[in-house]
Design an enzyme around this catalytic site. Structure first.
Site, PDB file in Angstrom:
ATOM      1  N   ALA A  37       7.213  -0.972  10.169  1.00 44.54           N
ATOM      2  CA  ALA A  37       6.403  -0.634  11.345  1.00 44.54           C
ATOM      3  C   ALA A  37       6.839  -1.385  12.603  1.00 44.54           C
ATOM      4  O   ALA A  37       6.112  -1.368  13.603  1.00 44.54           O
ATOM      5  CB  ALA A  37       4.937  -0.905  11.043  1.00 44.54           C
ATOM      6  N   HIS A  81       2.162  -4.184  17.304  1.00 46.81           N
ATOM      7  CA  HIS A  81       2.771  -5.449  16.884  1.00 46.81           C
ATOM      8  C   HIS A  81       3.510  -6.047  18.082  1.00 46.81           C
ATOM      9  O   HIS A  81       4.356  -5.377  18.682  1.00 46.81           O
ATOM     10  CB  HIS A  81       3.768  -5.226  15.745  1.00 46.81           C
ATOM     11  CG  HIS A  81       3.161  -4.593  14.535  1.00 46.81           C
ATOM     12  ND1 HIS A  81       2.301  -5.248  13.691  1.00 46.81           N
ATOM     13  CD2 HIS A  81       3.284  -3.334  14.032  1.00 46.81           C
ATOM     14  CE1 HIS A  81       1.925  -4.442  12.716  1.00 46.81           C
ATOM     15  NE2 HIS A  81       2.505  -3.272  12.905  1.00 46.81           N
ATOM     16  N   ASN A  86       2.413  -6.659   6.112  1.00 43.24           N
ATOM     17  CA  ASN A  86       3.764  -6.699   5.533  1.00 43.24           C
ATOM     18  C   ASN A  86       4.815  -7.072   6.573  1.00 43.24           C
ATOM     19  O   ASN A  86       5.798  -7.747   6.279  1.00 43.24           O
ATOM     20  CB  ASN A  86       4.110  -5.322   4.950  1.00 43.24           C
ATOM     21  CG  ASN A  86       3.418  -5.073   3.626  1.00 43.24           C
ATOM     22  OD1 ASN A  86       3.768  -5.694   2.632  1.00 43.24           O
ATOM     23  ND2 ASN A  86       2.444  -4.204   3.625  1.00 43.24           N
TER      24      ASN A  86
HETATM   25  N1  LIG Z   1       6.717  -3.037   5.921  1.00 41.94           N
HETATM   26  C1  LIG Z   1       5.990  -2.309   6.752  1.00 41.94           C
HETATM   27  O1  LIG Z   1       6.126  -2.394   7.977  1.00 41.94           O
HETATM   28  C2  LIG Z   1       4.995  -1.324   6.196  1.00 41.94           C
HETATM   29  C3  LIG Z   1       4.529  -0.282   7.019  1.00 41.94           C
HETATM   30  C4  LIG Z   1       3.659   0.662   6.474  1.00 41.94           C
HETATM   31  C5  LIG Z   1       3.232   0.531   5.155  1.00 41.94           C
HETATM   32  N2  LIG Z   1       3.666  -0.530   4.417  1.00 41.94           N
HETATM   33  C6  LIG Z   1       3.251  -0.665   3.011  1.00 41.94           C
HETATM   34  O2  LIG Z   1       3.858   0.381   2.286  1.00 41.94           O
HETATM   35  C7  LIG Z   1       3.030   0.763   1.204  1.00 41.94           C
HETATM   36  C8  LIG Z   1       2.808   2.282   1.246  1.00 41.94           C
HETATM   37  O3  LIG Z   1       2.112   2.627   2.428  1.00 41.94           O
HETATM   38  P1  LIG Z   1       1.292   4.012   2.501  1.00 41.94           P
HETATM   39  O4  LIG Z   1       0.698   4.071   3.846  1.00 41.94           O
HETATM   40  O5  LIG Z   1       2.154   5.119   2.025  1.00 41.94           O
HETATM   41  O6  LIG Z   1       0.128   3.706   1.438  1.00 41.94           O
HETATM   42  P2  LIG Z   1      -0.801   4.759   0.695  1.00 41.94           P
HETATM   43  O7  LIG Z   1      -2.022   3.995   0.296  1.00 41.94           O
HETATM   44  O8  LIG Z   1      -0.954   6.018   1.467  1.00 41.94           O
HETATM   45  O9  LIG Z   1       0.041   5.138  -0.615  1.00 41.94           O
HETATM   46  C9  LIG Z   1       0.324   4.220  -1.619  1.00 41.94           C
HETATM   47  C10 LIG Z   1       0.469   4.996  -2.927  1.00 41.94           C
HETATM   48  O10 LIG Z   1       1.004   4.095  -3.887  1.00 41.94           O
HETATM   49  C11 LIG Z   1       0.257   4.216  -5.083  1.00 41.94           C
HETATM   50  N3  LIG Z   1       0.298   2.929  -5.783  1.00 41.94           N
HETATM   51  C12 LIG Z   1      -0.283   1.772  -5.430  1.00 41.94           C
HETATM   52  N4  LIG Z   1       0.004   0.819  -6.334  1.00 41.94           N
HETATM   53  C13 LIG Z   1       0.795   1.396  -7.265  1.00 41.94           C
HETATM   54  C14 LIG Z   1       1.429   0.916  -8.455  1.00 41.94           C
HETATM   55  N5  LIG Z   1       1.264  -0.342  -8.875  1.00 41.94           N
HETATM   56  N6  LIG Z   1       2.205   1.778  -9.156  1.00 41.94           N
HETATM   57  C15 LIG Z   1       2.346   3.068  -8.755  1.00 41.94           C
HETATM   58  N7  LIG Z   1       1.756   3.580  -7.664  1.00 41.94           N
HETATM   59  C16 LIG Z   1       0.983   2.741  -6.919  1.00 41.94           C
HETATM   60  C17 LIG Z   1      -1.156   4.617  -4.655  1.00 41.94           C
HETATM   61  O11 LIG Z   1      -1.831   5.286  -5.708  1.00 41.94           O
HETATM   62  C18 LIG Z   1      -0.875   5.500  -3.453  1.00 41.94           C
HETATM   63  O12 LIG Z   1      -0.762   6.874  -3.798  1.00 41.94           O
HETATM   64  C19 LIG Z   1       1.746  -0.075   1.338  1.00 41.94           C
HETATM   65  O13 LIG Z   1       1.848  -1.222   0.511  1.00 41.94           O
HETATM   66  C20 LIG Z   1       1.753  -0.485   2.783  1.00 41.94           C
HETATM   67  O14 LIG Z   1       1.049  -1.694   3.019  1.00 41.94           O
HETATM   68  C21 LIG Z   1       4.545  -1.443   4.902  1.00 41.94           C
END
Ligand SMILES: NC(=O)c1ccc[n+]([C@@H]2O[C@H](COP(=O)([O-])OP(=O)(O)OC[C@H]3O[C@@H](n4cnc5c(N)ncnc54)[C@H](O)[C@@H]3O)[C@@H](O)[C@H]2O)c1
Length: 252
Positions: free
Chosen positions: A119, A203, A175
């Site tokens: 992000a 951010h 994150n």
């Molecule tokens: N690094 C960054 O800048 C950044 C930016 C956006 C999102 N993220 C992270 O990326 C991840 C995904 O984001 P999103 O918006 O798509 O989230 P989301 O909640 O829409 O989707 C996450 C999916 O992963 C599944 N899940 C969770 N834990 C699991 C596990 N142990 N095994 C299998 N499936 C699992 C959930 O059921 C869900 O369908 C999150 O952890 C979020 O915090 C990081």
């Protein structure tokens, strides 16, 4: 083209799997089997109910877009299988022992852990801090209280302190701070604000060093279909995957 397995089939994965991106998705896994099946319909890739069956597929790289817990539970098996791994829930690397373990496994199995810019932007440049240590590296994040599951009616500082402490309290929301730490090679000071007036996750990054001063401000638009997620995070994964095979590498 690389064959991609998607660990996590939520908002980010849905954008990545969009047919228009031309990413070769070959396997899907999510604890929520409905989400995995939904993405299977979009991408045409098979959805697996067991992680072991997912990992047994013929793929080159696993893209994690699930949760910190998913990285902790599955990253070792992925790297032991010799696959590269993209980690979006980079907060998992806040634990130095876990991070060291993943680095060792990647070395032993001749594979790589890749961290997308997510992000924010500018992670590549902040790696300068690994060569010329920075005197300051700070992140100020502002989100709508709904994203943080908080009930505040005015702009409120909800956390101030070290990134590794912040990610324990807000594992889904900060994150970015751990990505900055990993890039910059030093602890990151975090301010996390809840502001009911904002509609976009913002951010602000402040860095100081022998090179001078850096200030970056990223105001994230939400994903078109999924307002909870920053579109930039999904785009950063698509960009990473599309650049893997290129002969000119810009900003490593
Ligand atoms: N690094 C960054 O800048 C950044 C930016 C956006 C999102 N993220 C992270 O990326 C991840 C995904 O984001 P999103 O918006 O798509 O989230 P989301 O909640 O829409 O989707 C996450 C999916 O992963 C599944 N899940 C969770 N834990 C699991 C596990 N142990 N095994 C299998 N499936 C699992 C959930 O059921 C869900 O369908 C999150 O952890 C979020 O915090 C990081």
């Amino acid at each position: 083209m690389v064959r991609v397995g998607l660990l996590g089939c939520g908002n980010v994965a849905e954008v990545v799997a969009g047919k228009e991106n031309g990413i070769d998705i070959v396997a899907l896994y999510d604890l929520d089997t409905k989400r995995a099946k939904y993405l299977s319909e979009i991408s045409g890739a098979p959805a697996f109910e067991k992680f072991e069956d997912f990992l047994a597929c013929d793929m080159d790289i696993v893209v994690e877009a699930a949760s910190v817990g998913a990285v902790c539970a599955n990253a070792e098996a992925i790297l032991k299988s010799g696959r590269d791994m993209v980690i979006l829930s980079v907060g998992a690397l806040a634990d130095p022992d876990f991070k060291r373990k993943l680095i060792k496994l990647a070395e032993e199995n001749n594979c790589k852990v890749r961290i997308p810019s997510g992000a924010v932007i500018g992670l590549d440049n902040l790696k300068i801090g690994q060569i010329s240590p920075m005197s300051e590296l700070k992140l100020r994040t502002t989100k709508n209280p709904r994203s943080l599951k908080l009930d505040v009616t005015e702009r409120t500082l909800v956390f101030s302190g070290r990134a590794d402490e912040c990610i324990k309290k807000f594992p889904k929301n900060i994150n970015v701070a751990i990505a900055l730490e990993t890039a910059g090679g030093r602890p990151v000071e975090v301010e996390l604000w809840a502001d009911p007036a904002v509609t976009r996750n913002t951010h602000e990054i402040f860095a100081k060093g022998d090179f001078g001063d850096i200030y970056m401000k990223i105001e994230n638009n939400p994903c078109p279909q999924n307002p909870a997620t920053s579109y930039l995070a999904a785009l950063s994964i698509i960009t990473l995957l599309k650049n893997l095979g290129k002969s000119i590498i810009i900003g490593t």
